[in-house]
Design an enzyme around this catalytic site. Structure first.
Site, mmCIF file in Angstrom:
data_model
loop_
_atom_site.group_PDB
_atom_site.id
_atom_site.type_symbol
_atom_site.label_atom_id
_atom_site.label_comp_id
_atom_site.label_asym_id
_atom_site.label_seq_id
_atom_site.Cartn_x
_atom_site.Cartn_y
_atom_site.Cartn_z
ATOM 1 N N HIS B 168 1.243 10.796 48.733
ATOM 2 C CA HIS B 168 1.880 9.981 47.697
ATOM 3 C C HIS B 168 1.214 10.272 46.359
ATOM 4 O O HIS B 168 0.129 9.754 46.074
ATOM 5 C CB HIS B 168 1.758 8.502 48.073
ATOM 6 C CG HIS B 168 2.243 7.571 46.999
ATOM 7 N ND1 HIS B 168 1.960 6.231 46.985
ATOM 8 C CD2 HIS B 168 3.009 7.793 45.910
ATOM 9 C CE1 HIS B 168 2.504 5.673 45.920
ATOM 10 N NE2 HIS B 168 3.133 6.591 45.245
ATOM 11 N N HIS B 170 2.433 11.195 42.191
ATOM 12 C CA HIS B 170 3.505 11.421 41.212
ATOM 13 C C HIS B 170 3.214 12.702 40.429
ATOM 14 O O HIS B 170 2.123 12.860 39.886
ATOM 15 C CB HIS B 170 3.625 10.216 40.283
ATOM 16 C CG HIS B 170 3.960 8.969 41.030
ATOM 17 N ND1 HIS B 170 5.225 8.711 41.497
ATOM 18 C CD2 HIS B 170 3.200 7.931 41.439
ATOM 19 C CE1 HIS B 170 5.223 7.551 42.160
ATOM 20 N NE2 HIS B 170 4.000 7.058 42.141
ATOM 21 N N SER B 242 3.021 2.511 30.456
ATOM 22 C CA SER B 242 2.868 3.085 29.124
ATOM 23 C C SER B 242 1.684 4.050 29.078
ATOM 24 O O SER B 242 1.539 4.826 28.139
ATOM 25 C CB SER B 242 2.706 1.981 28.084
ATOM 26 O OG SER B 242 1.459 1.368 28.256
ATOM 27 N N TYR B 244 1.462 6.518 30.810
ATOM 28 C CA TYR B 244 1.990 7.866 30.983
ATOM 29 C C TYR B 244 2.162 8.582 29.643
ATOM 30 O O TYR B 244 2.420 9.777 29.602
ATOM 31 C CB TYR B 244 3.347 7.828 31.701
ATOM 32 C CG TYR B 244 3.260 7.845 33.203
ATOM 33 C CD1 TYR B 244 3.069 9.046 33.876
ATOM 34 C CD2 TYR B 244 3.371 6.688 33.952
ATOM 35 C CE1 TYR B 244 2.998 9.086 35.265
ATOM 36 C CE2 TYR B 244 3.296 6.713 35.340
ATOM 37 C CZ TYR B 244 3.123 7.917 35.990
ATOM 38 O OH TYR B 244 3.046 7.956 37.355
ATOM 39 N N HIS B 437 8.430 3.597 48.021
ATOM 40 C CA HIS B 437 7.375 2.640 47.698
ATOM 41 C C HIS B 437 7.785 1.317 48.334
ATOM 42 O O HIS B 437 8.905 0.860 48.115
ATOM 43 C CB HIS B 437 7.301 2.417 46.191
ATOM 44 C CG HIS B 437 6.515 3.465 45.462
ATOM 45 N ND1 HIS B 437 6.891 4.776 45.422
ATOM 46 C CD2 HIS B 437 5.362 3.363 44.731
ATOM 47 C CE1 HIS B 437 6.005 5.454 44.696
ATOM 48 N NE2 HIS B 437 5.075 4.635 44.267
ATOM 49 N N HIS B 459 2.141 2.403 50.229
ATOM 50 C CA HIS B 459 1.426 1.152 49.933
ATOM 51 C C HIS B 459 1.380 0.165 51.106
ATOM 52 O O HIS B 459 0.355 0.043 51.749
ATOM 53 C CB HIS B 459 1.961 0.469 48.674
ATOM 54 C CG HIS B 459 1.690 1.250 47.440
ATOM 55 N ND1 HIS B 459 0.430 1.620 47.067
ATOM 56 C CD2 HIS B 459 2.536 1.780 46.506
ATOM 57 C CE1 HIS B 459 0.489 2.321 45.940
ATOM 58 N NE2 HIS B 459 1.741 2.451 45.581
ATOM 59 N N GLN B 518 -4.314 8.675 36.108
ATOM 60 C CA GLN B 518 -4.665 7.316 35.718
ATOM 61 C C GLN B 518 -5.892 6.743 36.426
ATOM 62 O O GLN B 518 -6.521 5.829 35.929
ATOM 63 C CB GLN B 518 -3.485 6.365 35.961
ATOM 64 C CG GLN B 518 -2.520 6.325 34.807
ATOM 65 C CD GLN B 518 -1.226 7.013 35.134
ATOM 66 O OE1 GLN B 518 -1.185 7.885 35.981
ATOM 67 N NE2 GLN B 518 -0.164 6.630 34.474
#
Lengths: 615, 615
Positions: B168, B170, B242, B244, B437, B459, B518
């Site tokens: 998982h 992105h 945000s 990103y 998800h 998750h 992140q």
């Protein structure tokens, strides 16, 4: 009550100055003010660390080594004394160096010991510490975004390219388990037929060693290597220590992780050079690996320094620490030493000799340039029956098989380092820091001894248990190298580690790996340590950069390096001493820390002054 | 009561089979036995994943693409229907494919929904789960050393060289913050004058873009880049999203992190190729980056597959997931789509077209070979007023501005994937997994919908809150890709993450990074994720290798890859299906898991059988 805290700070200042160890400038200024004296920069006693040689200079150069002084050296009460000549020895007239006095030390120690048990003092310190916590929480809520804004506006500097020093890492475990495994396999490919070990008079090749172990190096895995700590090492320092033996075989430890073996520490040197290479590649990471001097024999130093020079182990990203295991009892039971003084002599006399007669000990003289200082190391949770006091037997009389207590070790190491530093300073040579393992486990008295004797300490977990000591470590800004991942495997769960709390209150903490071989998983152990702390405790960028800055301050890097890494005024107090373009620590944070410390110190100064008036 | 659990498992089995998704073999065998039927391997319905091209083969080859079939396609009730020809359309005679029936689905869904609220069932499941926990604890105490011994005796295989799939992640955040920063700086050096953006009809060079932002790329730092999550994103999915935008500027996201922009996704492709290169270097790490298809327009697929082919993005260590954000409401309010059906059509019709007429959509045909499946993604904590049932408006009638609820999305995605998989299987093409998800936040009903429709989920945190669902996910061995570091920044503190507990009970969990940009600090985000879990939860080597094995099982890697990575019999139950020389999972552990699962299932079978007898 506050006068006691004041006195404790004066005591630490006294011993720090005596040994050329740092004492927090802000604290010193307040101490002077409460004595109605003027503080001046000239009074400051600072350590002297050898700068790294410049590009092109030979770090191992044996030219320009000073002449021999031919002073006489003699150990007395476990402390090396220096005499101008044989006559002075006979007349018992040592050179004019400050030799510490056990009696005074014992009195000073008992003062602090009594104080940490005093009820009102405990309450006061506890409340101040709680206040510091809450105050930081408020600071964070109010200024977090402003700090971040400051950091965002700093060009070209972020957490990744601020300098970080791994302030506490054992050389024998400074590589990751995967690194060690790959190294063993790689070595075997080329060196299978090399004689690497002599056991009971019989020489053995690498192939024979593995054959005897019934292992094929190609099949080895990190599982069979079995050097990683896990659940089984929690509160089992003994099990942890045996993890230093790859595949559980002390032969492999001997071959790969020792400096003084049949192959003259060749493999160990190579693997450390690989670690150094990685640090140099990273550019911003430094380390101070700890090498052992045991005190079994006086030859250890020569052997170690030859190893260093012959294998050309100098790296601009490394300095060296010397760790002395507290295992007199083992040497005594094996009849390697007759008494404790002999162990101290084996450790310290060669250093004095190399200092006064450098031409006779060229390798050691050169090696010592890159040594930051000394560590005292072993399982602190071992209990000792003896209570250290001025009635304790002198080291020459310490002939029992029992190990002396922690404080006894610390005082005698400190005493020798102190004399040595004074001698070296006089001769224009570098000085050493005393940076023992302290407060990882065991009695709270360890932290009292270290408060008097140590430049900075490793672990300090037990400060949790004594508000008075914790507050004193705060007021004096005694640096603490903490290794929460190590603690997590040995003594304290990660979530219970006090690092975050200490940092918030304003204690001077840094992050270190202790033993990457046993604890870490990735190729960048120090970054892993920072990453986990940042993730788990949700540390801000300013927090982690503050920790990194502390690590440089606390390290044995030279003044020149520190100026370069932290800014030219790094010795100044507060925001003035911070160059945000190099440290990435917000000035708001620096101001907060400085104001807060001044505020706490001013209470003590005011109390002492008003008491003086009313007397 | 147990009959209800039995029925729920039958329901999942039905929907899994219909869509060529995996259903746990052990569970299927018990279900058959309770129906007094014989289970046979031939009855098993398995997905078909395209193997990676062999060395030397061109992964982008457009030769051997099948002929067009010229079937007619038409969306009806939000589900694509396939017709032999125009006549069949007129006569409403679709090809013989299983089209799902909303009414049946709604009834099945409500059955499971009712069950999870049933008191006695809750108690039963709660007790069984507690039992599983305690049983594992006993297993661990008794067999830990034996497991370790097994692992130590496996030659050449350890945690570092077992295969791990980042299940998982992105794509737009698959690089670390430091990597993105370096990439931007590196690009600027060579491409400052390249036109990279067209904004309001005006073409802008990279230099102009940075000039407008008032930033010098050379001065950028990870602080000013500001893409890392922190304390401020906790429970703030909006703030997280945000992040990103590098430097808070959507232009930079557009230029560097999009596939369909003025430079045809050139930079994004390059940076992903760098990530792929790192994975290939690591050899044992794989990833399934998730790329977005929004459903705004039917051209998205062509554009995405052209991007993939033109930039040659295939890597043997990567497969691709397609994520569909649940943002119909945004498109509707911008009048990009008239109703929900149009969005579904934009997403799915091109896939059907490429399937039946591959010669007309060569790029998409090739790209789809490397696509594992689909994801449904957005903030699950957003509440929806609508309650999904068979009375819900059909997608064509869903014309309000409100977003349909989670279950509505899931059913319609599942329905289309199901028909598509059947069609593709018929034509000998690869099938897709549905891997939404689910259970990161929001209503527990999400986990019910996914239990029916999904091959595996990401998750699953909310399984904590429903013992019945958690037990069902255990019995059916529904794989769960968990990302505790992501959760730690967004929804749940690390120490409260249920991963460890799920793993111990025997749920099929894997570790994934979600968004390295992140969350992670080091150069190896997946290893960082494993390292932190292993450190914090004191996981054994066997534990982490079990997680790694789960990650391969759950992934969209081909049958050939899985045979290679897990062993030739990986589809078999228990220790038989495990090749310890490849997985480094102890057979003792495998046997424990298998026996435990059989034991739990046998209770249900026995109850159902005895009930049948007494009827």
């Amino acid at each position: 009550m506050l006068k006691n805290l004041f006195k404790a700070l004066l005591i630490r200042e006294k011993y720090s100055k005596l040994a050329y160890q740092r004492f927090c400038r802000t604290t010193a200024q307040f101490l002077r003010s409460s004595q109605n004296m003027r503080w001046s920069e000239e009074d400051e006693v600072l350590p002297d660390m050898c700068p790294h040689p410049k590009d092109g200079e030979d770090p191992y150069s044996m030219e320009n080594i000073p002449e021999n002084l031919n002073y006489e050296l003699k150990m007395k009460d476990g402390i090396v004394h220096v005499y101008d000549n044989a006559e002075a020895v006979r007349e018992n007239r040592p050179r004019d160096l400050p030799y510490p006095d056990l009696e005074t030390f014992a009195i000073d120690l008992s003062h602090v010991l009594a104080m940490i048990a005093d009820g009102p003092t405990k309450t006061y310190c506890h409340r101040r510490l709680n206040f510091l916590s809450s105050k930081f929480y408020l600071h964070e809520m109010l200024n977090e975004m402003a700090e971040l804004k400051e950091l965002k506006s700093v060009p070209h500097r972020d957490f990744y390219n601020v300098r970080k020093v791994d302030t506490h890492i054992h050389a024998a475990a400074c590589m990751s388990q995967k690194h060690l495994l790959t190294f063993i396999q790689k070595t075997y490919k080329t060196d299978a037929d090399r004689v690497v070990l002599e056991k009971a008079g019989q020489k053995m090749t690498l192939q024979q060693v593995f054959h005897n172990l019934n292992k094929d190096p190609y099949d080895l895995t990190v599982d069979s290597l079995d050097v990683h700590a896990g659940r089984h090492t929690f509160h089992r320092f003994d099990k942890f220590n045996s993890k230093y033996n790859p595949v559980g075989a002390s032969e492999l430890r001997e071959i790969f992780l020792k400096t003084d073996n049949f192959i003259n520490g060749d493999y160990f040197a190579r693997i450390i050079k690989e670690v150094a290479h990685d640090l140099e590649e990273s550019k911003y990471q430094h380390a101070e690996p700890r090498l052992s001097i045991y005190g079994r024999s006086p030859d250890e130093w020569d052997s170690l320094s030859k190893w260093f020079i012959n294998h050309k182990l100098h790296s601009p990203n490394m300095r060296w620490m010397i760790q002395v295991p507290r295992i007199y009892d083992i040497f005594k039971s094996k009849k390697l030493v007759p008494n404790f003084a002999k162990m101290l002599e084996n450790i310290f006399l060669p250093l004095f000799e190399a200092t006064v007669n450098p031409q006779k000990h060229k390798e050691l003289h050169v090696f010592l340039k890159y040594v930051s200082g000394f560590d005292s190391v072993d399982d602190e949770s071992k209990h000792s029956d003896h209570m250290f006091s001025f009635r304790s037997p002198k080291p020459e009389q310490w002939t029992t098989d029992d190990n002396p207590p922690y404080s006894y070790y610390l005082f005698h190491m400190y005493a020798n380092i102190m004399v040595l530093n004074n001698l070296r300073k006089e001769l224009g040579l570098s000085t050493f820091q005393f940076r023992p393992h302290c407060g990882e486990a065991g009695s709270i008295t360890h932290l009292v001894s270290a408060f008097l004797t140590s430049d900075n300490i490793s672990h300090g977990l037990n400060l949790k248990k004594s508000p008075v000591l914790q507050y004193l470590y705060y007021l004096a800004q005694v640096p603490i190298a903490m290794s929460p991942l190590s603690n997590n495997s040995l003594f304290l769960e990660y979530s219970k580690n006090p690092l975050r709390e200490f940092l918030h209150k304003g204690l001077c903490v840094s992050l270190s790996t202790d033993d990457p071989m046993q604890f870490h998983y990735t190729k960048e152990p120090l970054m892993e340590e920072y990453a986990i702390a940042a993730q788990l405790w949700k540390l801000s960028t300013c927090d982690v950069c503050e920790i990194a800055r502390n690590s440089v301050l606390q390290s044995g890097l030279s003044h020149q390096d520190k100026r370069h890494f932290l800014g030219v005024s790094y010795q100044k107090d507060g925001p003035e001493g911070n160059d945000i373009r190099r440290t990435n620590v917000a000035q708001i944070r620096m101001a907060y820390r400085h104001e807060t410390l001044c505020n706490e110190l001013s209470f003590i100064v005011d109390a002492v002054k008003s008491e003086a008036l009313s007397e």
